[in-house]
Enzyme design. Structure first.
Site, PDB file in Angstrom:
ATOM      1  N   HIS A 277      46.435  28.999   3.151  1.00 20.25           N
ATOM      2  CA  HIS A 277      47.589  29.120   4.035  1.00 20.25           C
ATOM      3  C   HIS A 277      48.877  29.274   3.234  1.00 20.25           C
ATOM      4  O   HIS A 277      48.944  29.005   2.031  1.00 20.25           O
ATOM      5  CB  HIS A 277      47.676  27.931   4.994  1.00 20.25           C
TER       6      HIS A 277
ATOM      7  N   CYS B 219      43.531  21.729   0.956  1.00 20.16           N
ATOM      8  CA  CYS B 219      43.604  23.158   1.263  1.00 20.16           C
ATOM      9  C   CYS B 219      44.310  23.915   0.140  1.00 20.16           C
ATOM     10  O   CYS B 219      44.915  23.314  -0.750  1.00 20.16           O
ATOM     11  CB  CYS B 219      44.315  23.381   2.588  1.00 20.16           C
TER      12      CYS B 219
END
Length: 338
Positions: free
Chosen positions: A163, A182
């Site tokens: 992301h 992440c």
């Protein structure tokens, strides 16, 4: 200077470990794929000709490490929302709201009930709650959203994805262990354009126009392989070797496992690297082991084994298996072919 004083034997070991790790998630396709090198803080886009693109990345903190695994891209979402996880809600957001009633508005956050209906935060007595609340906090789309302006989803049991991030200044740091697991990508819209490979519909301008609407938009993507790797030895695009810091301190355990003469001998599980069939195992359930000791042996091609996920697999190559003494074929792991 410290890097120049590393013995050549250590560099050879790093190369050996990286080759072994590449084999765990080996890429058989000659088509496009995305790769992340956790230890190198980089994201790559590769095609049949080699590495076509590279950008900087941030990965998990040392106490919330990004796992090694292989996935397949499913979709990307432009202008994503972010639902605050319970841990962050308890430790960060709820105390901030109690200190500053305007915190939610300043951070573009909505309050939802369990049915997804929006609640006016001014009607809630925040001081009456302890560590939990019967509500969901959701950050709405925007440049300051915790996920940035785009995310890339490749479903996996780790809930890890790629992301954007509003904290772009952190990309200038040499060591970028800032996330909760992440992978944050420095130039995500350039990656999106490469993934879609459809200039007529999804060139950079079209993707940014979708972003500028501030409306959440999900776009199905080509199902490209995504390889999340941990390589302390790699190559630059121009072919120069690159040796990297072992940020998660994983090299020593793997090297011990590779150098072990434990075949057909019982070894202590605390001194061995354990693997689930097909990929490294990072969240090992010790209750699976009845004996507390393991035995290591070769399993032949065609043999059926029961892996840690309790599924039976027929081996397509001879591998080294790790088995509980009381369950001779209960635990399996790829450690090298024979």
């Amino acid at each position: 200077y410290a890097a120049m004083n590393v013995p050549v034997e250590t560099r050879i070991e790093q190369i050996r470990l990286s080759l072994e790790r590449l084999r765990w998630v080996r890429q058989d396709s000659s088509g496009d794929f995305i790769a992340v090198n956790i230890a190198g803080f980089r994201v790559f886009f590769a095609n049949r000709d080699g590495i076509a693109w590279m950008t900087r990345a941030m990965v998990g903190r040392t106490y919330r490490q990004t796992p090694v695994f292989r996935g397949r891209l499913s979709y990307m979402e432009i202008n994503p929302t972010w639902t605050v996880p319970p841990g962050i809600l308890r430790k960060d957001k709820l105390p901030a709201i109690k200190r500053d009633p305007g915190y939610l508005a300043k951070n573009n956050m909505s309050v939802l009930d369990r049915n997804g209906r929006k609640i006016d935060p001014s009607t809630i007595d925040w001081q009456s709650y302890g560590n939990t609340i019967p509500y969901i906090l959701r950050q709405e789309p925007g440049p300051n959203n915790a996920l940035g302006e785009i995310k890339f989803i490749f479903p996996n049991k780790h809930f890890v994805f790629l992301h954007d991030t509003p904290a772009r200044s952190l990309f200038s740091r040499a060591e970028r262990t800032f996330s909760s697991g992440c992978i944050r990508v420095e130039n995500p819209f350039a990656l999106a354009e490469l993934i879609m490979n459809d200039p007529a519909r999804y060139d950079r301008a079209a993707l940014e126009a979708i972003r500028d609407t501030r409306q959440t938009r999900r776009i199905d993507t080509p199902r490209l392989p995504v390889l999340v790797l941990y390589l302390t030895a790699s190559l630059e695009i121009d072919g120069r070797p690159r040796f990297l810091k072992d940020i998660y301190e994983r090299d020593a355990k793997l090297l011990q496992a590779l150098d072990s003469n434990a075949i057909n001998n019982i070894v202590d599980i605390t001194n061995f690297v354990l693997f689930e069939y097909g990929q490294p195992l990072h969240a090992f359930d010790h209750d699976k082991l009845e004996g507390g000791k393991i035995i290591v042996r070769w399993a032949k091609k065609g043999e059926k084994i029961v892996a840690l996920d309790d599924n039976e697999y027929e081996l397509d190559e001879s591998i080294l298996v790790i088995a509980d003494v009381k369950k001779p074929v209960a635990i399996a792991g790829i450690m090298g072919g024979k």
